[in-house]
Design a protein around this motif. Structure first.
Motif, mmCIF file in Angstrom:
data_model
loop_
_atom_site.group_PDB
_atom_site.id
_atom_site.type_symbol
_atom_site.label_atom_id
_atom_site.label_comp_id
_atom_site.label_asym_id
_atom_site.label_seq_id
_atom_site.Cartn_x
_atom_site.Cartn_y
_atom_site.Cartn_z
ATOM 1 N N ILE A 49 45.163 15.479 21.898
ATOM 2 C CA ILE A 49 44.723 14.793 23.110
ATOM 3 C C ILE A 49 44.562 15.832 24.217
ATOM 4 C CG2 ILE A 49 45.308 13.036 24.837
ATOM 5 C CD1 ILE A 49 45.086 11.781 22.095
ATOM 6 N N CYS A 50 43.457 15.727 24.961
ATOM 7 C CA CYS A 50 43.219 16.609 26.096
ATOM 8 C C CYS A 50 42.875 15.753 27.307
ATOM 9 C CB CYS A 50 42.078 17.578 25.804
ATOM 10 S SG CYS A 50 42.466 18.744 24.477
ATOM 11 N N GLY A 51 43.147 16.275 28.493
ATOM 12 C CA GLY A 51 42.857 15.560 29.731
ATOM 13 C C GLY A 51 42.032 16.418 30.661
ATOM 14 N N THR A 52 40.882 15.884 31.082
ATOM 15 C CA THR A 52 39.949 16.603 31.939
ATOM 16 C C THR A 52 39.908 15.940 33.311
ATOM 17 O OG1 THR A 52 38.640 17.164 29.984
ATOM 18 C CG2 THR A 52 37.556 17.394 32.116
ATOM 19 N N ILE A 53 39.859 16.742 34.351
ATOM 20 C CA ILE A 53 39.784 16.220 35.718
ATOM 21 C C ILE A 53 38.421 15.562 35.911
ATOM 22 C CG2 ILE A 53 39.822 16.811 38.169
ATOM 23 C CD1 ILE A 53 41.714 19.162 37.361
ATOM 24 N N ALA A 54 38.436 14.254 36.216
ATOM 25 C CA ALA A 54 37.197 13.490 36.376
ATOM 26 C C ALA A 54 36.818 13.301 37.846
ATOM 27 C CB ALA A 54 37.338 12.129 35.699
ATOM 28 N N ARG A 55 37.824 13.085 38.711
ATOM 29 C CA ARG A 55 37.587 12.863 40.142
ATOM 30 C C ARG A 55 38.739 13.478 40.921
ATOM 31 N NH1 ARG A 55 36.706 6.538 40.879
ATOM 32 N NH2 ARG A 55 35.859 7.192 42.881
ATOM 33 N N THR A 56 38.458 13.890 42.172
ATOM 34 C CA THR A 56 39.506 14.467 43.013
ATOM 35 C C THR A 56 39.505 13.799 44.384
ATOM 36 O OG1 THR A 56 37.964 16.263 43.570
ATOM 37 C CG2 THR A 56 39.600 16.714 41.858
ATOM 38 N N PHE A 57 40.716 13.694 44.964
ATOM 39 C CA PHE A 57 40.900 12.980 46.229
ATOM 40 C C PHE A 57 41.862 13.758 47.122
ATOM 41 C CE2 PHE A 57 40.147 10.067 42.793
ATOM 42 C CZ PHE A 57 39.261 9.129 43.287
ATOM 43 N N THR A 67 37.558 21.942 40.554
ATOM 44 C CA THR A 67 38.346 21.685 39.344
ATOM 45 C C THR A 67 37.786 20.534 38.508
ATOM 46 O OG1 THR A 67 39.848 20.194 40.504
ATOM 47 C CG2 THR A 67 40.474 22.531 40.407
ATOM 48 N N ILE A 68 36.836 19.770 39.036
ATOM 49 C CA ILE A 68 36.258 18.659 38.277
ATOM 50 C C ILE A 68 35.632 19.201 36.993
ATOM 51 C CG2 ILE A 68 34.446 16.879 38.253
ATOM 52 C CD1 ILE A 68 35.058 16.442 41.235
ATOM 53 N N GLY A 69 35.960 18.551 35.879
ATOM 54 C CA GLY A 69 35.451 18.966 34.579
ATOM 55 C C GLY A 69 36.346 19.971 33.867
ATOM 56 N N LYS A 70 37.372 20.451 34.549
ATOM 57 C CA LYS A 70 38.277 21.419 33.916
ATOM 58 C C LYS A 70 39.408 20.693 33.200
ATOM 59 C CE LYS A 70 37.012 25.269 36.698
ATOM 60 N NZ LYS A 70 37.398 26.343 37.574
ATOM 61 N N ASN A 93 47.949 27.169 41.095
ATOM 62 C CA ASN A 93 48.333 28.564 40.844
ATOM 63 C C ASN A 93 47.641 29.144 39.606
ATOM 64 O OD1 ASN A 93 49.737 27.432 38.709
ATOM 65 N ND2 ASN A 93 51.764 27.946 39.483
ATOM 66 N N ASP A 94 46.755 28.351 38.991
ATOM 67 C CA ASP A 94 45.962 28.769 37.830
ATOM 68 C C ASP A 94 46.836 29.274 36.679
ATOM 69 O OD1 ASP A 94 43.585 29.050 36.399
ATOM 70 O OD2 ASP A 94 43.312 31.132 37.040
ATOM 71 N N LYS A 95 47.969 28.575 36.457
ATOM 72 C CA LYS A 95 48.861 28.953 35.352
ATOM 73 C C LYS A 95 48.923 27.835 34.329
ATOM 74 C CE LYS A 95 51.506 32.263 37.828
ATOM 75 N NZ LYS A 95 52.520 33.200 37.693
ATOM 76 N N ILE A 96 49.149 28.228 33.080
ATOM 77 C CA ILE A 96 49.292 27.273 31.981
ATOM 78 C C ILE A 96 50.762 27.255 31.573
ATOM 79 C CG2 ILE A 96 48.662 26.758 29.592
ATOM 80 C CD1 ILE A 96 45.924 28.034 30.222
ATOM 81 N N TYR A 97 51.285 26.030 31.414
ATOM 82 C CA TYR A 97 52.697 25.830 31.102
ATOM 83 C C TYR A 97 52.866 25.075 29.788
ATOM 84 C CZ TYR A 97 53.301 26.986 36.034
ATOM 85 O OH TYR A 97 53.276 27.619 37.241
ATOM 86 N N ILE A 98 54.055 25.163 29.216
ATOM 87 C CA ILE A 98 54.423 24.290 28.103
ATOM 88 C C ILE A 98 54.371 22.871 28.655
ATOM 89 C CG2 ILE A 98 56.306 23.551 26.588
ATOM 90 C CD1 ILE A 98 57.373 26.482 26.802
ATOM 91 N N GLY A 99 53.682 21.973 27.962
ATOM 92 C CA GLY A 99 53.525 20.616 28.469
ATOM 93 C C GLY A 99 54.208 19.593 27.588
ATOM 94 N N LYS A 100 54.784 18.601 28.248
ATOM 95 C CA LYS A 100 55.411 17.482 27.537
ATOM 96 C C LYS A 100 55.033 16.205 28.260
ATOM 97 C CE LYS A 100 59.254 20.370 26.129
ATOM 98 N NZ LYS A 100 59.796 20.250 24.823
ATOM 99 N N ILE A 101 54.743 15.167 27.480
ATOM 100 C CA ILE A 101 54.400 13.864 28.033
ATOM 101 C C ILE A 101 55.285 12.813 27.380
ATOM 102 C CG2 ILE A 101 52.653 12.034 28.053
ATOM 103 C CD1 ILE A 101 50.516 14.178 28.258
ATOM 104 N N ASP A 102 55.773 11.896 28.211
ATOM 105 C CA ASP A 102 56.463 10.701 27.731
ATOM 106 C C ASP A 102 55.706 9.507 28.300
ATOM 107 O OD1 ASP A 102 58.609 12.092 26.442
ATOM 108 O OD2 ASP A 102 59.475 12.449 28.419
ATOM 109 N N LEU A 103 55.161 8.688 27.425
ATOM 110 C CA LEU A 103 54.403 7.510 27.826
ATOM 111 C C LEU A 103 55.333 6.313 27.892
ATOM 112 C CD1 LEU A 103 51.642 6.173 28.362
ATOM 113 C CD2 LEU A 103 51.475 5.817 25.893
ATOM 114 N N GLU A 104 55.342 5.625 29.043
ATOM 115 C CA GLU A 104 56.143 4.421 29.227
ATOM 116 C C GLU A 104 55.270 3.367 29.875
ATOM 117 O OE1 GLU A 104 59.657 5.424 31.443
ATOM 118 O OE2 GLU A 104 60.275 6.944 29.997
ATOM 119 N N GLY A 105 54.640 2.526 29.062
ATOM 120 C CA GLY A 105 53.747 1.483 29.582
ATOM 121 C C GLY A 105 52.567 2.089 30.299
#
Length: 129
Positions: A49-57, A67-70, A93-105
């Motif tokens: 699964i990947c997540g791309t920036i679609a809109r910014t506010f 960053t849109i589309g990144k 800061n343009d850095k990549i980190y170890i990522g973890k996601i927990d989905l709750e509803g």
């Protein structure tokens, strides 16, 4: 050759069907970070699964960030019971980190970690659609 092509096509369809049913797919709103927030579209990228920036506010409303589309969420792999592991990118800061996601509803608890996962920054994202 034709048999190999048929097997490859069947495997691709099976992985697409599994990914399409994943509950983390859809659009999520980030928390405010450095004065702005985003809508991130989570979708299959291969079997992950990947997540791309679609809109910014920001305070003044929607704006066109560079960053849109990144890709913000990278190669998240389901590891069971609503948990995912992969990488996350922090635009400020343009850095990549170890990522973890927990989905709750309709909440997605995302962590970006360093030091092998010992030190993490957290955000809770809300489902937009």
């Amino acid at each position: 050759m034709m048999k190999q092509l048929a097997v490859a096509a069947a495997a691709l369809l099976a992985s697409a069907a599994i990914a399409a049913a994943d509950p983390v797919l859809g659009t999520w709103q980030t928390e405010v970070d450095d004065g702005a927030f985003a809508h991130v579209k989570m979708q299959p990228c291969g079997q992950k699964i990947c997540g791309t920036i679609a809109r910014t506010f920001r305070d003044g409303g929607e704006y066109q960030s560079d960053t849109i589309g990144k890709m913000l969420v990278r190669n998240m792999e389901p590891v069971g019971e609503g948990h995912y592991e992969g990488k996350v990118w922090r635009p400020s800061n343009d850095k990549i980190y170890i990522g973890k996601i927990d989905l709750e509803g309709n909440s997605l608890n995302l962590r970006g970690c360093v030091a092998g996962g010992l030190i993490c920054a957290k955000q809770t994202w809300k489902r937009v659609q």
